[in-house]
Structure formats: C-alpha cells, structure tokens
Motif scaffolding. Structure first.
Motif, PDB file in Angstrom:
ATOM      1  N   PRO A 249       0.818  -1.223   0.000  1.00 22.39           N
ATOM      2  CA  PRO A 249       0.000   0.000   0.000  1.00 22.39           C
ATOM      3  C   PRO A 249       0.852   1.274   0.000  1.00 22.39           C
ATOM      4  O   PRO A 249       0.487   2.265  -0.640  1.00 22.39           O
ATOM      5  CB  PRO A 249      -0.826  -0.118   1.283  1.00 22.39           C
ATOM      6  N   PHE A 250       1.993   1.250   0.692  1.00 17.00           N
ATOM      7  CA  PHE A 250       2.854   2.437   0.726  1.00 17.00           C
ATOM      8  C   PHE A 250       3.437   2.733  -0.651  1.00 17.00           C
ATOM      9  O   PHE A 250       3.615   3.896  -1.030  1.00 17.00           O
ATOM     10  CB  PHE A 250       3.985   2.240   1.735  1.00 17.00           C
ATOM     11  N   GLY A 251       3.735   1.679  -1.422  1.00 18.47           N
ATOM     12  CA  GLY A 251       4.229   1.876  -2.773  1.00 18.47           C
ATOM     13  C   GLY A 251       3.217   2.581  -3.656  1.00 18.47           C
ATOM     14  O   GLY A 251       3.569   3.446  -4.467  1.00 18.47           O
ATOM     15  N   VAL A 252       1.947   2.225  -3.513  1.00 16.24           N
ATOM     16  CA  VAL A 252       0.885   2.916  -4.240  1.00 16.24           C
ATOM     17  C   VAL A 252       0.751   4.352  -3.734  1.00 16.24           C
ATOM     18  O   VAL A 252       0.537   5.293  -4.508  1.00 16.24           O
ATOM     19  CB  VAL A 252      -0.454   2.157  -4.081  1.00 16.24           C
ATOM     20  N   PHE A 253       0.899   4.512  -2.440  1.00 16.37           N
ATOM     21  CA  PHE A 253       0.736   5.827  -1.810  1.00 16.37           C
ATOM     22  C   PHE A 253       1.762   6.838  -2.327  1.00 16.37           C
ATOM     23  O   PHE A 253       1.413   7.968  -2.683  1.00 16.37           O
ATOM     24  CB  PHE A 253       0.860   5.657  -0.289  1.00 16.37           C
ATOM     25  N   VAL A 254       3.041   6.457  -2.386  1.00 20.07           N
ATOM     26  CA  VAL A 254       4.069   7.392  -2.831  1.00 20.07           C
ATOM     27  C   VAL A 254       3.897   7.758  -4.296  1.00 20.07           C
ATOM     28  O   VAL A 254       4.247   8.869  -4.727  1.00 20.07           O
ATOM     29  CB  VAL A 254       5.486   6.824  -2.583  1.00 20.07           C
ATOM     30  N   TRP A 263      10.927   5.710  -6.370  1.00 17.46           N
ATOM     31  CA  TRP A 263      10.693   5.172  -5.033  1.00 17.46           C
ATOM     32  C   TRP A 263       9.599   4.112  -5.052  1.00 17.46           C
ATOM     33  O   TRP A 263       9.643   3.161  -4.270  1.00 17.46           O
ATOM     34  CB  TRP A 263      10.346   6.293  -4.070  1.00 17.46           C
ATOM     35  N   HIS A 264       8.632   4.282  -5.917  1.00 19.58           N
ATOM     36  CA  HIS A 264       7.590   3.256  -6.073  1.00 19.58           C
ATOM     37  C   HIS A 264       8.216   1.934  -6.495  1.00 19.58           C
ATOM     38  O   HIS A 264       7.916   0.875  -5.931  1.00 19.58           O
ATOM     39  CB  HIS A 264       6.563   3.708  -7.113  1.00 19.58           C
ATOM     40  N   MET A 340      -4.360  -5.228 -11.010  1.00 20.79           N
ATOM     41  CA  MET A 340      -3.810  -6.444 -10.413  1.00 20.79           C
ATOM     42  C   MET A 340      -3.187  -6.134  -9.063  1.00 20.79           C
ATOM     43  O   MET A 340      -3.309  -6.923  -8.108  1.00 20.79           O
ATOM     44  CB  MET A 340      -2.771  -7.082 -11.340  1.00 20.79           C
ATOM     45  N   GLY A 341      -2.531  -4.984  -8.948  1.00 19.87           N
ATOM     46  CA  GLY A 341      -1.961  -4.581  -7.659  1.00 19.87           C
ATOM     47  C   GLY A 341      -3.028  -4.411  -6.604  1.00 19.87           C
ATOM     48  O   GLY A 341      -2.847  -4.833  -5.450  1.00 19.87           O
ATOM     49  N   ARG A 342      -4.129  -3.791  -6.958  1.00 22.56           N
ATOM     50  CA  ARG A 342      -5.219  -3.605  -6.004  1.00 22.56           C
ATOM     51  C   ARG A 342      -5.793  -4.947  -5.549  1.00 22.56           C
ATOM     52  O   ARG A 342      -6.057  -5.160  -4.360  1.00 22.56           O
ATOM     53  CB  ARG A 342      -6.319  -2.757  -6.637  1.00 22.56           C
ATOM     54  N   VAL A 343      -5.969  -5.852  -6.513  1.00 18.64           N
ATOM     55  CA  VAL A 343      -6.510  -7.177  -6.174  1.00 18.64           C
ATOM     56  C   VAL A 343      -5.554  -7.929  -5.251  1.00 18.64           C
ATOM     57  O   VAL A 343      -5.973  -8.570  -4.281  1.00 18.64           O
ATOM     58  CB  VAL A 343      -6.777  -7.991  -7.459  1.00 18.64           C
ATOM     59  N   ILE A 344      -4.250  -7.857  -5.514  1.00 18.69           N
ATOM     60  CA  ILE A 344      -3.258  -8.566  -4.693  1.00 18.69           C
ATOM     61  C   ILE A 344      -3.267  -8.040  -3.266  1.00 18.69           C
ATOM     62  O   ILE A 344      -3.214  -8.823  -2.306  1.00 18.69           O
ATOM     63  CB  ILE A 344      -1.858  -8.423  -5.319  1.00 18.69           C
ATOM     64  N   LEU A 380      -5.429   7.191   2.710  1.00 18.67           N
ATOM     65  CA  LEU A 380      -6.491   7.749   1.876  1.00 18.67           C
ATOM     66  C   LEU A 380      -6.778   9.196   2.260  1.00 18.67           C
ATOM     67  O   LEU A 380      -6.969  10.064   1.392  1.00 18.67           O
ATOM     68  CB  LEU A 380      -7.762   6.903   2.013  1.00 18.67           C
ATOM     69  N   LEU A 381      -6.794   9.488   3.549  1.00 19.66           N
ATOM     70  CA  LEU A 381      -7.051  10.851   4.014  1.00 19.66           C
ATOM     71  C   LEU A 381      -5.969  11.805   3.524  1.00 19.66           C
ATOM     72  O   LEU A 381      -6.265  12.930   3.080  1.00 19.66           O
ATOM     73  CB  LEU A 381      -7.126  10.872   5.535  1.00 19.66           C
TER      74      LEU A 381
END
Length: 459
Positions: A249-254, A263-264, A340-344, A380-381
């Motif tokens: 999740p942090f990878g998606v966040f950055v 960095w992702h 696919m990332g979201r599903v994983i 998310l916030l």
C-alpha cells in the motif's frame, strides 16, 4: 509464560483420594503386593504430572494418571523414546465443554505434529475430569506396550526406559472432544527416564503425591527446555502483514502522493523479495502441522494464488515502465498493472485474517484489523487532502487578481474585444506609425511631416 504449579493448585494429596481406583495409599518407596505400584514424573515447570503402573498380572495392560492445571492448553507424554519419531504420545487437553478431559493417542514422526492413531485403545477410569482447577485423566491402556507392529515399544524390565514430555502454551484456546484436535507448537518440552521395574506391581491407577515438596519417584529428569516458540510461524506472520498492510500500500501511496516512480519501484521490489521469503516460510510451516499438510485450506490456496500473481505483477510493472520511458506514452499494460496490484493487496489482507485462525491464534486478528483500519484510511485521508489543496492552488493561480498594471501584456481575448493590440504610449486619436510614409533612401522625395511636435505621454 506464567508458572502454573500442579502441586500448589492441588494442595494436599488427600484432596484427590477420590480420583484413584485403588483404595490403598501408596508408599513412594514401596512396591509391595498390598499397594499400587507406580513411578511418578513431574515437569520442572510443574505444569504436568504423570504416573505409570505396570500390572504384574498382565502382559498387555498399563495404568496411568495425568494431572494438568487449567491454564495449560495441552500436555503430552511420549512413551518408548526420547525422540518424537516412533514414540507413542498420550496427549491430553480440555474437552469442548471445559469440564472434562480428552485423551488422544498419537504417533510421532519427527519434528511435526503427531498423528492420531485409532489402533491404541484407552479406557477412561474413575476420577477423570475437572476438579479444583486441575484436569485429571486416569486410564488403562491395553495396547500401549507395543505399537507399529512392534517397532515401537516400552521395555517393562528396564530401569531407564526413555520417555519424553511436552506442554502447550498458557492459554485456553484448545477445547475439543475430537481426537484429532489441532495443536500449536509445544512451549515446554524435555526428556526423562523411568524405572519400569519400580512401577511393576499390583494393578491400579498410581497415586500422584500433590504435596508442595513432592519429588520424582523412580524417574530421572533429562533434557529440559522452556519457552519455545514457533519462530517460522511468527516470522511468516510478521513479514506478510508488513508486506500487504504496509509496503505494498505504501508503494501505491508514494506514487499517488508525489508521482515518485523511482521510489515506487524500489519499494515494490523490496516488498516482492519479502513476499517470496514470507511465502517460503509458509510452505515450510505447512508440513509441520496436520491441518496444513495437504495444502487444501483457504489460507493456503489464496496464498499460492497470490504467490503466482506477484511474479506476474512485478513483470508487468517492469515492462510497463520500460515501454513508457521509450515512448513517453501510457501503455496498455498500465491498467492491468494497477488493477492487479489492487486485487493482490485486498487478497493479501483477507488471507491474513484467514491465517491466524489456521495457526490457532485468532486473537491476532484484532491486531490486524486495527492496523488495517489505521493505515489504509490514514493514507487515503492524506491523498484526499493533497488533492483538495492542489485544486485550490490551481484555482487561485488561474483566478484574475483585480486591476492589471500591464494591460498590454493581455492577449486580444483577455482584453475583452477582437481589436488589434494597442502599442504602449499610443493614443487612439493619433494615427499609427504605419500611416507615415517611410524615408526613401534612394533619393525620392520624402513626405513632409510638418513641424516637430512636443513630446507628450498618453495614458
């Protein structure tokens, strides 16, 4: 682990006089014909007591007694060996109601959970049950002297018969009437030797002296280990929770927060490696416990699918990034990589909630739920606030800011009409410079512009 003492809980030996079949009181140093013979073992942590009687009038039977305080999840004595492989293990744990005791005879096959065997027949005798916060099982076994077609046995003539013991953790999670109830790894374990000759005599359930200063009777303590944990299972859980609740999740966040592609990629590559390590530990653990040896539980099936998906996800992400660097255009692989990332991530979180019950540690689901409810909404916030501030900044940047000190810099449309842009300092009443004839350098007569004008600034 909290020290549970069988002896301190039981108090005086007379409390349990009703638990034994024999009406005679045993003299610990005597095996005379008018008393019930027995050898007694008490674990160093005093969380399990076991006594054995070999009837001198039978070639098949043995009598025994277990005592275990209610705070211990399970207790076990292994007959015939100081190793689990080939030992006959008598395993006791609370019944489903918690008011009785289940005894499951199992065969050891190494450093794995022993397997229930229906070939061993054990009869529960009077005194079995729960009394004064202590579980007691008094039993007679007619097939415990030899098993596995004679490859496993106890030598009733030996004065140093090898035995082993183990107890579970301090919890009450295990309560079952099933002989195949799932176990967690032993917390305390060790070995001892028992004098079978001393245990031979008149048949009956042997007495366990419950006085505070009670000592071993015709047994010698061997190896003793306390506080053992299933480190592989712990590391598997920690790595997988860190990966699917934290790193992925942090990878998606950055990437969403600042478009930090480098960095992702680094973050996701690190998470990818950790996932392989955690999955490998999971595969190794599966062979340790009976409930997971067949790889048919929901947690394992989903875990295998995730293990396959992360390789595909990593490959698609790498190819997508390389193609984008070449063309600077969005590729067809991008939406596949995103979804696919979201599903994983979702599958990984769900699988965590399935994994703790499989490991007989359902209480950790509350910890996992707390992490999910804190980390995911928090990320998310931050993204929502970032989007709001970004829109507000763009709106302020494009909004007109009152009187324009440099109107000549406006385009025709900004000026509010379609007329040609005026030249600074030129009044509309004065003809433009284009109306004046230029000086003719070839000697032709120039146009007379009249007398000079006084310079004047028009605003």
């Amino acid at each position: 682990m909290k020290a549970f003492s069988v002896l301190s809980r039981l108090g005086l030996a007379s409390i349990f006089s009703s638990f034994v079949v024999s009406s005679q009181v045993q003299d610990a140093s005597s095996t005379s014909s008018d008393t019930t013979a027995g050898s007694v073992f008490i674990t160093p942590a005093k969380d399990l007591a076991f006594a054995l009687n070999v009837p001198d009038n039978s070639t098949t039977d043995i009598y025994f007694s277990f005592m275990m305080p209610t705070g211990i999840s399970w207790g076990a004595i292994g007959l015939g060996s100081n190793h689990m492989a080939g030992a006959l293990i008598l395993l006791v744990y609370p019944s489903a109601s918690g008011n009785n005791v289940t005894l499951s005879p199992r065969l050891g096959s190494g450093h794995t959970e022993p397997v229930y065997t229906p070939d061993i027949k054990i009869e529960a005798l009077s005194g079995t049950g729960l009394n004064n916060d202590t579980y007691t099982f008094n039993g007679r076994c007619s097939s415990c002297r030899s098993w596995l077609d004679g490859s496993g046995k106890i030598d009733v003539k030996s004065t140093t018969q090898n035995m082993l013991y183990a107890t579970g953790e301090d919890d009450n999670n295990l309560k079952s009437d099933s002989f195949e109830a799932p176990l967690k790894m032993h917390y305390n374990y060790g070995t001892f030797t028992m004098d079978m000759v001393h245990a031979t005599g008149p048949a009956g359930v042997p007495i366990i002296d419950t006085a505070e200063d009670s000592k071993l009777v015709a047994t010698v303590q061997g190896l003793s280990k306390e506080g053992k944990k299933d480190v592989k299972a712990m590391m598997h859980a920690i790595i997988m929770v860190l990966t699917f609740v934290g790193l992925y999740p942090f990878g998606v966040f950055v990437l969403r927060l600042g478009s930090w592609v480098r960095w992702h990629g680094i973050n996701q590559a690190f998470a990818f490696v950790l996932t392989i390590i955690g999955s490998s530990l999971g595969f190794s653990i599966s062979g340790t416990y009976n409930r997971s040896k067949k790889f048919n539980t929901a947690h394992q099936v989903i875990g295998i699918l995730i293990f396959i998906f992360i390789f595909a996800q990593f490959a698609i992400g790498f190819l997508n990034h390389r193609k984008f660097k070449q063309t600077q255009q969005k590729t067809k692989m991008a939406p596949i990589h995103v979804w696919m990332g979201r599903v994983i991530i979702i599958m990984g979180v769900i699988n965590g909630f399935l994994g703790f019950p499989l490991a007989q540690s359902s209480q950790f689901n509350y910890v996992l739920a707390g992490l999910v409810l804190f980390i995911f909404p928090g990320m998310l916030l931050i993204l929502v606030v970032k989007r709001f501030l970004q829109k507000r900044w763009e709106k302020r940047k494009n909004q007109p800011n009152g009187y324009d000190l440099e109107p000549w810099l406006q385009t025709n449309n900004q000026a509010g009409n379609g007329s040609a842009q005026e030249i600074p300092g030129q009044n509309a009443s004065i003809p433009g410079m284009a109306s004046y004839a230029p000086y003719q350098a070839n000697g032709m007569k120039t146009v007379d512009l009249g007398p000079p004008q006084n310079t004047r600034e028009y605003v």
